[in-house]
Design a protein around this motif. Structure first.
Motif, PDB file in Angstrom:
ATOM      1  N   ILE A 106      45.511  57.901  36.637  1.00 47.55           N
ATOM      2  CA  ILE A 106      45.872  58.918  37.643  1.00 47.55           C
ATOM      3  C   ILE A 106      45.161  60.210  37.265  1.00 47.55           C
ATOM      4  O   ILE A 106      45.328  60.714  36.149  1.00 47.55           O
ATOM      5  CB  ILE A 106      47.400  59.148  37.683  1.00 47.55           C
ATOM      6  N   ALA A 107      44.336  60.722  38.179  1.00 48.94           N
ATOM      7  CA  ALA A 107      43.593  61.963  37.934  1.00 48.94           C
ATOM      8  C   ALA A 107      44.329  63.131  38.571  1.00 48.94           C
ATOM      9  O   ALA A 107      44.657  63.096  39.762  1.00 48.94           O
ATOM     10  CB  ALA A 107      42.184  61.849  38.513  1.00 48.94           C
ATOM     11  N   ILE A 108      44.612  64.161  37.780  1.00 48.70           N
ATOM     12  CA  ILE A 108      45.350  65.341  38.261  1.00 48.70           C
ATOM     13  C   ILE A 108      44.390  66.521  38.290  1.00 48.70           C
ATOM     14  O   ILE A 108      43.625  66.737  37.355  1.00 48.70           O
ATOM     15  CB  ILE A 108      46.553  65.644  37.332  1.00 48.70           C
ATOM     16  N   GLY A 109      44.453  67.282  39.368  1.00 49.72           N
ATOM     17  CA  GLY A 109      43.587  68.453  39.460  1.00 49.72           C
ATOM     18  C   GLY A 109      43.923  69.310  40.665  1.00 49.72           C
ATOM     19  O   GLY A 109      44.914  69.079  41.358  1.00 49.72           O
ATOM     20  N   ARG A 110      43.083  70.287  40.898  1.00 48.74           N
ATOM     21  CA  ARG A 110      43.287  71.206  42.018  1.00 48.74           C
ATOM     22  C   ARG A 110      42.193  70.997  43.054  1.00 48.74           C
ATOM     23  O   ARG A 110      41.018  70.824  42.710  1.00 48.74           O
ATOM     24  CB  ARG A 110      43.269  72.656  41.525  1.00 48.74           C
ATOM     25  N   VAL A 111      42.588  71.010  44.311  1.00 49.63           N
ATOM     26  CA  VAL A 111      41.622  70.925  45.417  1.00 49.63           C
ATOM     27  C   VAL A 111      41.131  72.344  45.691  1.00 49.63           C
ATOM     28  O   VAL A 111      41.892  73.207  46.127  1.00 49.63           O
ATOM     29  CB  VAL A 111      42.277  70.317  46.680  1.00 49.63           C
ATOM     30  N   PHE A 112      39.857  72.595  45.400  1.00 51.76           N
ATOM     31  CA  PHE A 112      39.298  73.948  45.566  1.00 51.76           C
ATOM     32  C   PHE A 112      38.739  74.169  46.965  1.00 51.76           C
ATOM     33  O   PHE A 112      38.648  75.311  47.425  1.00 51.76           O
ATOM     34  CB  PHE A 112      38.209  74.193  44.517  1.00 51.76           C
ATOM     35  N   ALA A 113      38.343  73.092  47.644  1.00 51.46           N
ATOM     36  CA  ALA A 113      37.794  73.235  49.003  1.00 51.46           C
ATOM     37  C   ALA A 113      38.032  71.945  49.774  1.00 51.46           C
ATOM     38  O   ALA A 113      38.080  70.857  49.196  1.00 51.46           O
ATOM     39  CB  ALA A 113      36.296  73.555  48.944  1.00 51.46           C
ATOM     40  N   GLY A 114      38.184  72.078  51.104  1.00 47.15           N
ATOM     41  CA  GLY A 114      38.339  70.913  51.959  1.00 47.15           C
ATOM     42  C   GLY A 114      39.699  70.246  51.849  1.00 47.15           C
ATOM     43  O   GLY A 114      40.697  70.873  51.499  1.00 47.15           O
ATOM     44  N   LYS A 115      39.731  68.948  52.151  1.00 43.57           N
ATOM     45  CA  LYS A 115      40.971  68.167  52.116  1.00 43.57           C
ATOM     46  C   LYS A 115      40.691  66.825  51.459  1.00 43.57           C
ATOM     47  O   LYS A 115      39.589  66.287  51.579  1.00 43.57           O
ATOM     48  CB  LYS A 115      41.486  67.925  53.542  1.00 43.57           C
ATOM     49  N   VAL A 144      46.107  66.188  51.063  1.00 45.47           N
ATOM     50  CA  VAL A 144      46.401  67.456  50.390  1.00 45.47           C
ATOM     51  C   VAL A 144      45.250  68.407  50.702  1.00 45.47           C
ATOM     52  O   VAL A 144      44.079  68.031  50.608  1.00 45.47           O
ATOM     53  CB  VAL A 144      46.555  67.260  48.863  1.00 45.47           C
ATOM     54  N   ARG A 145      45.611  69.623  51.075  1.00 49.28           N
ATOM     55  CA  ARG A 145      44.599  70.597  51.480  1.00 49.28           C
ATOM     56  C   ARG A 145      44.214  71.509  50.318  1.00 49.28           C
ATOM     57  O   ARG A 145      44.913  71.589  49.312  1.00 49.28           O
ATOM     58  CB  ARG A 145      45.125  71.435  52.649  1.00 49.28           C
ATOM     59  N   ALA A 146      43.116  72.237  50.503  1.00 48.55           N
ATOM     60  CA  ALA A 146      42.603  73.139  49.467  1.00 48.55           C
ATOM     61  C   ALA A 146      43.663  74.153  49.052  1.00 48.55           C
ATOM     62  O   ALA A 146      44.443  74.639  49.872  1.00 48.55           O
ATOM     63  CB  ALA A 146      41.362  73.859  49.983  1.00 48.55           C
ATOM     64  N   GLY A 147      43.682  74.465  47.750  1.00 49.17           N
ATOM     65  CA  GLY A 147      44.648  75.415  47.200  1.00 49.17           C
ATOM     66  C   GLY A 147      45.812  74.747  46.494  1.00 49.17           C
ATOM     67  O   GLY A 147      46.506  75.375  45.697  1.00 49.17           O
ATOM     68  N   ASP A 148      46.019  73.460  46.778  1.00 46.89           N
ATOM     69  CA  ASP A 148      47.167  72.751  46.202  1.00 46.89           C
ATOM     70  C   ASP A 148      46.731  71.950  44.968  1.00 46.89           C
ATOM     71  O   ASP A 148      45.554  71.654  44.785  1.00 46.89           O
ATOM     72  CB  ASP A 148      47.772  71.810  47.252  1.00 46.89           C
ATOM     73  N   ILE A 149      47.713  71.590  44.152  1.00 50.55           N
ATOM     74  CA  ILE A 149      47.494  70.740  42.975  1.00 50.55           C
ATOM     75  C   ILE A 149      48.038  69.358  43.310  1.00 50.55           C
ATOM     76  O   ILE A 149      49.128  69.231  43.862  1.00 50.55           O
ATOM     77  CB  ILE A 149      48.213  71.320  41.740  1.00 50.55           C
ATOM     78  N   CYS A 150      47.264  68.333  42.995  1.00 51.57           N
ATOM     79  CA  CYS A 150      47.705  66.981  43.354  1.00 51.57           C
ATOM     80  C   CYS A 150      47.216  65.969  42.326  1.00 51.57           C
ATOM     81  O   CYS A 150      46.490  66.302  41.386  1.00 51.57           O
ATOM     82  CB  CYS A 150      47.203  66.604  44.752  1.00 51.57           C
ATOM     83  N   ALA A 151      47.635  64.711  42.515  1.00 56.81           N
ATOM     84  CA  ALA A 151      47.181  63.600  41.680  1.00 56.81           C
ATOM     85  C   ALA A 151      46.623  62.524  42.595  1.00 56.81           C
ATOM     86  O   ALA A 151      47.151  62.299  43.687  1.00 56.81           O
ATOM     87  CB  ALA A 151      48.342  63.053  40.847  1.00 56.81           C
ATOM     88  N   VAL A 152      45.536  61.878  42.155  1.00 57.22           N
ATOM     89  CA  VAL A 152      44.939  60.824  42.975  1.00 57.22           C
ATOM     90  C   VAL A 152      44.830  59.540  42.156  1.00 57.22           C
ATOM     91  O   VAL A 152      44.588  59.568  40.950  1.00 57.22           O
ATOM     92  CB  VAL A 152      43.550  61.225  43.534  1.00 57.22           C
ATOM     93  N   VAL A 153      45.004  58.407  42.839  1.00 53.75           N
ATOM     94  CA  VAL A 153      44.922  57.081  42.226  1.00 53.75           C
ATOM     95  C   VAL A 153      43.717  56.359  42.806  1.00 53.75           C
ATOM     96  O   VAL A 153      43.452  56.465  44.009  1.00 53.75           O
ATOM     97  CB  VAL A 153      46.218  56.281  42.505  1.00 53.75           C
TER      98      VAL A 153
END
Length: 609
Positions: free
Chosen positions: A228-237, A276-285
């Motif tokens: 599971i990769a965790i990070g922040r979306v800096f641009a886009g969706k 998840v849109r830009a500005g949010d923190i999320c996790a992707v599988v």
């Protein structure tokens, strides 16, 4: 555009200044949980929720940064709790890039300490808006006005501009769950903290129509979902089932992949969402080959974000295959291939770690931020059932402009006034340079600049000299010209002559301190105790009492054995010398010579001369 429905906040401070306790109270007062829900999650020596790792609960410190998501009205708040110990600074450095603002906690009595300076400097470098919280205002020795002034001085010293230097300030007691912006007003709850998040933490400034850019800041593993990769979306969706391109930070290569799941942080768990849109923190599988620092991009527009920069490690240690006579008794000795694979797996998420091949095929040089950083890795491997042997920690020297340089640390010691002379003698004889001293009641706070290698073994000697009352903090300062060799162990050790069980009869006459007890099994070359001379002595600690029918007055007197000294892993690593190893197994630790046979050690000594 600004996303006013999101706030990203990191909680940073020196170790033991109350970050995790304050975050726990914020969860309790957020109105999102029933108290019974949170009570089930409490544990460890401090009864904390966010410190969920076994080692965190046993040691009483935060080791891994953790995310949680709470709501204040219509605003979602991503709250990130970070470690305070200097050895885990790598966690703090990358996590700060996910935030837009930071709560900087400082103890109302201790004031800013070395790690406070470190995390504040990193917060400035990341462009965060700091909010200062003077915590533990209910301490009887609190000096709130002085600490406020010291924090202002620290901001100016670190180059804060006028706007940053006029920082918002909140007075709080994390344990009591109260805060106020004015000491004249009776605090009731933590509402000033929630207000500060909305009013003082900037909303993320993003472009939601731009091509996707998400940077991976942390990795987790799930038994069913995989990486599971965790990070922040800096641009886009970023969307579920979206085809993406991943740009590797290491070499800039690009590979295609597909997002299987998108998870957002919801309270203390993760919740699957469509996008998840830009500005949010999320996790992707689904991105199985992602590493920390990689950028997940639009499939046809791969563009990497600036790489994560992490300070270099300052300490290294040799990890080697356990080849002792007792190998495989307690656990599974790792082969050289298994040891290499385990270290490579650790490198995927432990960004401050470095691994290089050693002189032999069965050895690896592992570099980290400090003894605790490497000690946590060793303890994790031990709990996995592995056996490994490690050598004496060594600081990493550098050559700058043709001159040999060594790392220096900023050392702060808090000690009762009556032990001040002991502390000064201990530090100054290890090439420490005195900087300043402050008195708070009956406690002295003394600051030094000291070579990093002089810190190895200092904590144990300091606790002995002050009857366990000294509190020691240190943080990396800079590289300076190398001085003479740091003092080694002043005393010699007892080495076992045979491989057998220890008898009370054999150790009854040994002076000094013993590390083993009657009934323990030892092997030839194992360190079993310490004596007052500076040479090593080979002793027979397994001799049985002769069974004869001769009796004499006093010959049957009972053996009086002093209790053995039990070494923790960190104490053992500090204690050993260059020709010794610490053998780490699931059942415990042993200290030994690299060359177990006395004849081999003598030959090696003659060869070295």
């Amino acid at each position: 555009m600004k996303r006013n429905d999101i706030r990203n906040v990191a909680v940073i401070a020196h170790v033991d200044h109350g970050k995790t306790t304050l975050v726990d109270q914020m969860l309790r007062q957020s109105g999102l949980f029933r108290s019974e829900e949170l009570d089930k999650l409490v544990g460890g020596q401090h009864g904390l929720i966010m410190d969920s790792n076994d080692q965190e609960r046993e040691r009483g410190i935060t080791i891994l940064a953790k995310n949680c998501g709470i709501r204040i009205g219509d605003v979602k708040v991503n709250l990130v709790d970070t470690p305070g110990h200097a050895d885990f600074g790598g966690e703090v450095e990358r996590i700060l890039k996910m935030a837009d603002g930071a709560f900087v906690l400082v103890d109302s009595a201790e004031g800013p300490l070395p790690q406070t300076r470190f995390v504040l400097k990193k917060a400035f470098a990341a462009g965060l808006k700091p909010i200062v919280i003077i915590n533990k205002i209910d301490r009887p020795d609190a000096r709130i006005t002085d600490v406020h002034a010291l924090m202002f001085d620290l901001f100016i010293e670190l180059g804060a501009d006028d706007d940053t230097a006029s920082f918002p300030i909140i007075y709080a007691s994390g344990r009591a769950g109260i805060a106020t912006t004015d000491m004249a007003v009776e605090p009731k709850d933590l509402s000033p903290l929630f207000d500060a998040i909305l009013n003082n933490v900037p909303a993320p400034d993003v472009d939601q129509d731009a091509p996707l850019q998400m940077q991976v800041m942390a990795l987790q593993y799930d038994e069913f979902k995989g990486k599971i990769a965790i990070g922040r979306v800096f641009a886009g969706k970023i969307r579920k089932n979206q085809k993406v391109s991943v740009v590797k930070q290491k070499d800039g290569t690009v590979f295609p992949d597909t997002i299987v799941q998108v998870l957002e942080f919801d309270r203390l768990a993760k919740r699957e969402v469509e996008e998840v849109r830009a500005g949010d923190i999320c996790a992707v599988v689904g991105i199985d080959d992602a590493d920390i620092g990689d950028t997940i991009c639009e499939f046809d527009k791969p563009k990497a974000l600036p790489p994560l920069t992490i300070d270099e490690p300052t300490l290294d240690m040799v990890f080697r295959v356990n080849d002792s006579p007792f190998a495989s008794r307690d656990g599974k000795p790792l082969t050289s291939r298994e040891l290499r694979d385990r270290l490579e797996k650790e490198l995927q998420h432990n960004v401050a770690l470095r691994v290089a091949p050693g002189e032999r095929e069965s050895e690896f040089i592992v570099s980290g931020r400090g003894l605790l950083h490497l000690g946590v890795l060793l303890e994790t491997m031990r709990r996995e059932g592995s056996e490994v042997a490690v050598g004496k920690p060594r600081v990493i020297m550098k050559e700058i402009d043709g001159q040999k340089m060594e790392p220096y640390e900023h050392l702060v010691v808090e000690v009762p006034s009556e032990h001040q002379n002991s502390i000064m003698r201990l530090v100054l004889e290890r090439s420490g340079e005195f900087q300043r001293m402050e008195t708070h009641g009956n406690t002295m706070q003394v600051e030094f600049h000291i070579p990093a290698r002089s810190l190895i073994g200092l904590r144990t000697r300091m606790l002995t000299a002050t009857q366990g009352t000294a509190i020691m903090h240190h943080n990396f300062l800079d590289y300076r010209p190398a001085k003479g060799a740091a003092p080694g162990r002043a005393t010699g050790v007892y080495l076992s002559k045979n491989t057998a069980k220890i008898t009370a009869y054999a150790i009854d006459g040994l002076s000094g301190t013993l590390f083993v007890s009657p009934g323990d099994e030892v092997y030839e070359g194992q360190i079993v105790g310490e004596h007052g001379r500076d040479n090593d002595l080979v002793v027979n600690v397994t001799e049985m009492k002769p069974l004869t029918n001769m009796r004499a007055s006093g010959s049957d007197a009972k053996a009086s054995i002093k209790p053995a000294v039990n070494f923790s892993m960190e104490m053992a690593l500090e204690y050993i010398e260059d020709d010794e190893l610490v053998e780490i197994t699931p059942a415990g630790i042993r200290m030994r010579k690299i060359l177990l046979k006395e004849g081999d050690r003598k030959r090696s000594g003659r060869h070295n001369k």
